[in-house]
Design a protein around this motif. Structure first.
Motif, PDB file in Angstrom:
ATOM      1  N   THR A   1       9.516  -3.626  -3.138  1.00 14.23           N
ATOM      2  CA  THR A   1       8.752  -4.566  -3.972  1.00 14.23           C
ATOM      3  C   THR A   1       9.386  -5.952  -3.970  1.00 14.23           C
ATOM      4  OG1 THR A   1       9.937  -3.891  -5.990  1.00 14.23           O
ATOM      5  CG2 THR A   1       7.880  -2.741  -5.462  1.00 14.23           C
ATOM      6  N   ALA A   2      10.688  -6.025  -3.717  1.00 16.64           N
ATOM      7  CA  ALA A   2      11.366  -7.321  -3.676  1.00 16.64           C
ATOM      8  C   ALA A   2      10.891  -8.170  -2.501  1.00 16.64           C
ATOM      9  CB  ALA A   2      12.875  -7.121  -3.592  1.00 16.64           C
ATOM     10  N   THR A   3      10.279  -7.547  -1.493  1.00 14.59           N
ATOM     11  CA  THR A   3       9.785  -8.274  -0.324  1.00 14.59           C
ATOM     12  C   THR A   3       8.352  -8.755  -0.505  1.00 14.59           C
ATOM     13  OG1 THR A   3       8.873  -6.326   0.823  1.00 14.59           O
ATOM     14  CG2 THR A   3      11.227  -6.785   1.123  1.00 14.59           C
ATOM     15  N   LEU A   4       7.718  -8.389  -1.623  1.00 12.15           N
ATOM     16  CA  LEU A   4       6.294  -8.674  -1.811  1.00 12.15           C
ATOM     17  C   LEU A   4       6.078  -9.974  -2.583  1.00 12.15           C
ATOM     18  CD1 LEU A   4       5.076  -5.096  -2.839  1.00 12.15           C
ATOM     19  CD2 LEU A   4       4.975  -6.160  -0.566  1.00 12.15           C
TER      20      LEU A   4
ATOM     21  N   TRP B   1       0.826  -1.208   0.000  1.00 12.40           N
ATOM     22  CA  TRP B   1       0.000   0.000   0.000  1.00 12.40           C
ATOM     23  C   TRP B   1       0.860   1.258   0.000  1.00 12.40           C
ATOM     24  CZ3 TRP B   1      -3.779  -2.041   4.281  1.00 12.40           C
ATOM     25  CH2 TRP B   1      -4.792  -2.809   3.672  1.00 12.40           C
ATOM     26  N   GLN B   2       1.961   1.235   0.762  1.00 16.06           N
ATOM     27  CA  GLN B   2       2.813   2.407   0.823  1.00 16.06           C
ATOM     28  C   GLN B   2       3.451   2.686  -0.539  1.00 16.06           C
ATOM     29  OE1 GLN B   2       3.795   4.556   3.955  1.00 16.06           O
ATOM     30  NE2 GLN B   2       3.640   5.582   1.995  1.00 16.06           N
ATOM     31  N   VAL B   3       3.947   1.652  -1.210  1.00 17.98           N
ATOM     32  CA  VAL B   3       4.540   1.828  -2.537  1.00 17.98           C
ATOM     33  C   VAL B   3       3.478   2.296  -3.534  1.00 17.98           C
ATOM     34  CG1 VAL B   3       5.704   0.669  -4.451  1.00 17.98           C
ATOM     35  CG2 VAL B   3       6.342   0.128  -2.095  1.00 17.98           C
ATOM     36  N   GLN B   4       2.322   1.678  -3.502  1.00 10.74           N
ATOM     37  CA  GLN B   4       1.233   2.070  -4.408  1.00 10.74           C
ATOM     38  C   GLN B   4       0.856   3.528  -4.200  1.00 10.74           C
ATOM     39  OE1 GLN B   4      -1.645  -0.759  -3.100  1.00 10.74           O
ATOM     40  NE2 GLN B   4      -0.522  -2.501  -3.947  1.00 10.74           N
ATOM     41  N   SER B   5       0.799   3.949  -2.940  1.00  8.20           N
ATOM     42  CA  SER B   5       0.458   5.340  -2.632  1.00  8.20           C
ATOM     43  C   SER B   5       1.448   6.295  -3.278  1.00  8.20           C
ATOM     44  CB  SER B   5       0.431   5.540  -1.116  1.00  8.20           C
ATOM     45  OG  SER B   5       0.263   6.903  -0.782  1.00  8.20           O
ATOM     46  N   LEU B   6       2.727   6.008  -3.136  1.00  5.78           N
ATOM     47  CA  LEU B   6       3.754   6.880  -3.715  1.00  5.78           C
ATOM     48  C   LEU B   6       3.648   6.922  -5.236  1.00  5.78           C
ATOM     49  CD1 LEU B   6       6.760   5.820  -1.462  1.00  5.78           C
ATOM     50  CD2 LEU B   6       5.630   8.057  -1.477  1.00  5.78           C
ATOM     51  N   LEU B   7       3.345   5.791  -5.844  1.00  5.39           N
ATOM     52  CA  LEU B   7       3.320   5.719  -7.304  1.00  5.39           C
ATOM     53  C   LEU B   7       2.024   6.259  -7.908  1.00  5.39           C
ATOM     54  CD1 LEU B   7       5.041   2.263  -7.909  1.00  5.39           C
ATOM     55  CD2 LEU B   7       6.048   4.564  -7.884  1.00  5.39           C
ATOM     56  N   LEU B   8       1.003   6.430  -7.090  1.00  3.66           N
ATOM     57  CA  LEU B   8      -0.246   7.015  -7.592  1.00  3.66           C
ATOM     58  C   LEU B   8      -0.340   8.501  -7.277  1.00  3.66           C
ATOM     59  CD1 LEU B   8      -2.767   4.126  -6.868  1.00  3.66           C
ATOM     60  CD2 LEU B   8      -2.057   4.987  -9.103  1.00  3.66           C
ATOM     61  N   GLY B   9       0.674   9.050  -6.636  1.00  5.70           N
ATOM     62  CA  GLY B   9       0.773  10.492  -6.474  1.00  5.70           C
ATOM     63  C   GLY B   9       1.468  11.100  -7.681  1.00  5.70           C
ATOM     64  N   TYR B  10       1.551  12.402  -7.679  1.00  2.48           N
ATOM     65  CA  TYR B  10       2.219  13.103  -8.789  1.00  2.48           C
ATOM     66  C   TYR B  10       3.686  12.672  -8.848  1.00  2.48           C
ATOM     67  CZ  TYR B  10       3.833  16.953 -11.746  1.00  2.48           C
ATOM     68  OH  TYR B  10       4.392  17.700 -12.752  1.00  2.48           O
TER      69      TYR B  10
ATOM     70  N   SER C   1      -5.454  -4.106  -6.503  1.00  2.77           N
ATOM     71  CA  SER C   1      -6.482  -5.153  -6.518  1.00  2.77           C
ATOM     72  C   SER C   1      -5.986  -6.435  -5.869  1.00  2.77           C
ATOM     73  CB  SER C   1      -6.924  -5.438  -7.956  1.00  2.77           C
ATOM     74  OG  SER C   1      -7.605  -4.332  -8.505  1.00  2.77           O
ATOM     75  N   ALA C   2      -4.691  -6.721  -6.043  1.00  2.27           N
ATOM     76  CA  ALA C   2      -4.129  -7.953  -5.483  1.00  2.27           C
ATOM     77  C   ALA C   2      -4.080  -7.930  -3.964  1.00  2.27           C
ATOM     78  CB  ALA C   2      -2.732  -8.190  -6.044  1.00  2.27           C
ATOM     79  N   THR C   3      -4.205  -6.758  -3.352  1.00  3.63           N
ATOM     80  CA  THR C   3      -4.189  -6.660  -1.886  1.00  3.63           C
ATOM     81  C   THR C   3      -5.592  -6.663  -1.295  1.00  3.63           C
ATOM     82  OG1 THR C   3      -4.235  -4.225  -1.845  1.00  3.63           O
ATOM     83  CG2 THR C   3      -2.060  -5.294  -1.989  1.00  3.63           C
ATOM     84  N   LEU C   4      -6.612  -6.711  -2.146  1.00  2.00           N
ATOM     85  CA  LEU C   4      -7.997  -6.638  -1.687  1.00  2.00           C
ATOM     86  C   LEU C   4      -8.690  -7.982  -1.879  1.00  2.00           C
ATOM     87  CD1 LEU C   4      -8.973  -3.184  -3.249  1.00  2.00           C
ATOM     88  CD2 LEU C   4      -8.086  -3.647  -0.952  1.00  2.00           C
ATOM     89  N   PRO C   5      -9.797  -8.215  -1.168  1.00  2.00           N
ATOM     90  CA  PRO C   5     -10.530  -9.474  -1.350  1.00  2.00           C
ATOM     91  C   PRO C   5     -11.001  -9.623  -2.792  1.00  2.00           C
ATOM     92  CG  PRO C   5     -11.289  -8.304   0.612  1.00  2.00           C
ATOM     93  CD  PRO C   5     -10.394  -7.359  -0.125  1.00  2.00           C
TER      94      PRO C   5
ATOM     95  N   ALA D   1       1.908 -11.430  -6.807  1.00  2.00           N
ATOM     96  CA  ALA D   1       0.660 -10.791  -7.242  1.00  2.00           C
ATOM     97  C   ALA D   1       0.688  -9.273  -7.087  1.00  2.00           C
ATOM     98  CB  ALA D   1      -0.535 -11.394  -6.506  1.00  2.00           C
ATOM     99  N   PRO D   2       1.058  -8.740  -5.912  1.00  2.00           N
ATOM    100  CA  PRO D   2       1.162  -7.279  -5.818  1.00  2.00           C
ATOM    101  C   PRO D   2       2.516  -6.749  -6.256  1.00  2.00           C
ATOM    102  CG  PRO D   2       1.431  -8.222  -3.648  1.00  2.00           C
ATOM    103  CD  PRO D   2       1.148  -9.371  -4.576  1.00  2.00           C
ATOM    104  N   GLY D   3       3.566  -7.579  -6.166  1.00  2.00           N
ATOM    105  CA  GLY D   3       4.913  -7.086  -6.426  1.00  2.00           C
ATOM    106  C   GLY D   3       5.275  -6.972  -7.894  1.00  2.00           C
ATOM    107  N   ALA D   4       4.921  -7.963  -8.703  1.00  2.00           N
ATOM    108  CA  ALA D   4       5.313  -7.959 -10.112  1.00  2.00           C
ATOM    109  C   ALA D   4       4.742  -6.763 -10.881  1.00  2.00           C
ATOM    110  CB  ALA D   4       4.901  -9.271 -10.779  1.00  2.00           C
TER     111      ALA D   4
END
Length: 221
Positions: free
Chosen positions: A37-40, A12-21, A167-171, A43-46
């Protein structure tokens, strides 16, 4: 926090940064983002790795221009989640209040002028504030997130990778969610009922949709 919860918070933290300006700080943080991302799990990491490949291969000014053209100039890809559920109606003002109250309950206060339903803000709250409440907010607006993801993928946008990671982090989507996505795609967000005044205080009502301004650091305002 379990290992699974910790990995989801990292995503979520990485996604947040990448969806900002995409300002210069994103470029400066590329090694850190790669390490995260190497720790993920795949599904969410790739998908995040695929987007980071794009960031590395794209001139910053081109990346920023693409971000503005994608998220600021096209309502179809609006990053404001309540827009898809409520359009620009009075009910959206109440939904924005709910987001703000959730943040305040966790001890977080947004900058003045920053709308609380921006997907990057919600993801940051889920990662660093209250994970359970953040997950609930994201799940409640799953139809809008899925519509953005499908639209970005159809348009060939690199940001589709980031939404796929979200999406990969959600049900998984259930039957009702699939129906909500199809209905939203066919009908669009709700329109305002004529002659009804908003119930939320004016300062919490969403403005007419215009491209957001950016702080000197590049964050959405």
């Amino acid at each position: 926090m379990t290992p699974t919860d910790a990995r989801r918070a990292t995503a979520w933290q990485v996604q947040s940064l990448l969806l900002g300006y995409p300002d210069e700080q994103v470029t400066a943080r590329l090694p850190l983002l790669r390490a995260a991302t190497a720790t993920l799990p795949p599904a969410p990491g790739a998908p995040l790795d695929a987007f980071l490949d794009h960031v590395e291969a794209t001139p910053p000014i081109e990346l920023a221009a693409d971000y503005v053209a994608t998220f600021d100039h096209r309502k179809r890809f609006s990053p404001y989640l309540t827009y898809f559920a409520y359009g620009d109606t009075r009910k959206r003002g109440m939904a924005l209040l709910r987001f703000k109250h959730a943040y305040r309950a966790a001890g977080l206060v947004l900058d003045d002028g920053e709308l609380p339903d921006h997907v990057a803000v919600v993801l940051e709250f889920a990662a660093t504030g209250d994970a359970a409440v953040g997950l609930r907010l994201l799940t409640e607006h799953r139809a809008g997130l899925e519509l953005i993801r499908l639209g970005l993928r159809e348009a060939g946008s690199p940001w589709a990778h980031v939404l796929e990671s979200v999406s990969a982090t959600l049900p998984p989507l259930g039957r009702r969610e699939h129906e909500a996505v199809a209905r939203l795609a066919a009908e669009g967000p709700p329109e305002e009922e004529v002659g009804l005044a908003p119930f939320a205080p004016p300062e919490y009502m969403p403005p007419e949709y215009t491209p957001p301004e950016y702080t000197p650091q590049g964050g959405p305002r």
